[in-house]
Design an enzyme around this catalytic site. Structure first.
Site, mmCIF file in Angstrom:
data_model
loop_
_atom_site.group_PDB
_atom_site.id
_atom_site.type_symbol
_atom_site.label_atom_id
_atom_site.label_comp_id
_atom_site.label_asym_id
_atom_site.label_seq_id
_atom_site.Cartn_x
_atom_site.Cartn_y
_atom_site.Cartn_z
ATOM 1 N N ARG A 148 0.799 -1.398 0.099
ATOM 2 C CA ARG A 148 -0.003 0.096 -0.245
ATOM 3 C C ARG A 148 1.105 1.366 0.335
ATOM 4 N NH1 ARG A 148 -1.955 -3.628 4.109
ATOM 5 N NH2 ARG A 148 -4.435 -4.731 3.752
ATOM 6 N N LYS A 170 -2.550 -2.323 7.495
ATOM 7 C CA LYS A 170 -3.776 -1.762 8.358
ATOM 8 C C LYS A 170 -3.938 -2.326 9.645
ATOM 9 C CE LYS A 170 -6.329 -0.795 4.616
ATOM 10 N NZ LYS A 170 -8.058 -0.219 3.665
ATOM 11 N N HIS A 239 -2.110 2.945 -6.114
ATOM 12 C CA HIS A 239 -2.876 1.601 -5.865
ATOM 13 C C HIS A 239 -2.928 0.610 -7.682
ATOM 14 C CE1 HIS A 239 -6.452 -0.739 -4.829
ATOM 15 N NE2 HIS A 239 -7.147 -0.044 -5.470
ATOM 16 N N ARG A 242 -0.502 -1.766 -6.773
ATOM 17 C CA ARG A 242 -0.946 -2.983 -6.146
ATOM 18 C C ARG A 242 -1.643 -3.870 -6.469
ATOM 19 N NH1 ARG A 242 -1.851 -4.518 -0.177
ATOM 20 N NH2 ARG A 242 -3.534 -5.350 -0.019
ATOM 21 N N HIS A 265 -4.182 -8.853 3.517
ATOM 22 C CA HIS A 265 -5.421 -8.439 3.901
ATOM 23 C C HIS A 265 -6.188 -10.019 5.044
ATOM 24 C CE1 HIS A 265 -6.016 -7.618 -0.794
ATOM 25 N NE2 HIS A 265 -6.158 -6.406 0.286
ATOM 26 N N TYR A 274 -9.908 -7.715 -5.202
ATOM 27 C CA TYR A 274 -8.921 -7.053 -5.421
ATOM 28 C C TYR A 274 -8.744 -7.677 -6.900
ATOM 29 C CZ TYR A 274 -7.153 -3.321 -2.382
ATOM 30 O OH TYR A 274 -6.911 -2.693 -1.195
#
Length: 296
Positions: A148, A170, A239, A242, A265, A274
């Site tokens: 990211r 995250k 993005h 990615r 994820h 994705y």
């Protein structure tokens, strides 16, 4: 309370005279609301105050079965909500049932992955400019590892060790991702240049010409400029890199779980959003892997 047939023209006049909506917007409201009014009438709703959340959900389900897109349904619900809010504001209605009905989920729009020719053009260039060397190293690392933007910016010098990068994603979740040989070469070239910008004490691997950690906004701008120099016709953002990483890796391996781990994820469903495969590739993976699927 007025019937739909009497109330809607009043709302249209409000949109035109008071809210200065264009003819195109008015036509859209009229098309949506009159279609809804016809549906509600067929289901026993003639007056504005007879409409319930249940009726609205029936309409959403009916239009969905007819093939209306989530975007179109959301626009129709928005038109109905605005109409009812107008009459609530006038004091003619005490409630807006459309305000309590959630619009259908919109499909997430993903950037188109780079094709292999575009990828080759992007990474083929060479430069002696220190900042372009840095930019290429950032591009290589992001594409090599599927990082990211925030993860790329946060990489410190000591986060890369033995061909792997330590990433904090995250929710402060840490993962270790292997770094490809081309990316390691590009990073080594940047490290040779980094010292001329470093003022000492800065831990960030990628720094600006002022010696501080490069910002996400700068990365976005530099990626766009780099892609333009490389002759890419379409815009390049972090993005998209990615997404290209995930698409290319999944297309080659068919291993969704591995791609999930590499992307960081927590849910496999997120990885499925994705990534995508064409049906021929899916059929090949299915035929090769499923013991009772092999066809002659």
């Amino acid at each position: 309370m007025a019937a739909f047939a009497e109330a809607l023209p009043r709302f249209y006049r409000h949109l035109q005279a008071e809210r200065q909506r264009s003819a195109h917007t008015l036509a859209g409201y009229r098309r949506q609301l009159e279609s809804q009014a016809a549906f509600f009438k067929d289901h026993g709703v003639n007056q504005l105050d007879e409409l319930s959340e249940g009726h609205i959900r029936q309409w959403l389900a009916f239009e969905s079965r007819r093939g209306q897109s989530p975007r179109s349904l959301a626009q129709g619900l928005s038109a109905l909500r605005s109409c009812y809010q107008y009459f609530v504001h006038l004091g003619e209605l005490g409630d807006n049932p459309a305000s309590r009905v959630k619009p259908p989920k919109q499909p997430k729009r993903l950037p188109k992955a780079l094709d292999l020719d575009e990828t080759e053009r992007l990474f083929n260039g060479t430069s002696q400019d220190p900042l372009l060397i840095r930019d290429k190293a950032m591009l290589e690392l992001m594409y090599s590892c599927g990082l990211r933007l925030a993860e790329l910016v946060a990489v410190d010098v000591d986060h890369i060790h033995n061909g792997e990068v330590r990433v904090t994603g995250k929710g402060s979740k840490e993962r270790i991702v292997p770094v490809g040989g081309k990316a390691l070469e590009a990073i080594a070239q940047w490290r040779q240049q980094r010292g001329q910008f470093s003022k000492g004490g800065e831990k960030a691997l990628f720094i600006s010409s002022r010696g501080s950690r490069v910002s996400g906004r700068t990365v976005q701008q530099r990626f766009g400029q780099y892609a333009k120099k490389a002759g890419l016709d379409s815009h390049l953002n972090p993005h998209r890199l990615r997404h290209s990483f995930a698409s290319h890796l999944l297309s080659s391996s068919g291993d969704l779980r591995a791609v999930q781990e590499l992307l960081g994820h927590s849910q496999l469903a997120t990885t499925q959003i994705y990534t995508h495969l064409d049906m021929d590739r899916l059929a090949q993976v299915y035929d090769a892997a499923h013991p009772r699927a092999r066809r002659k």
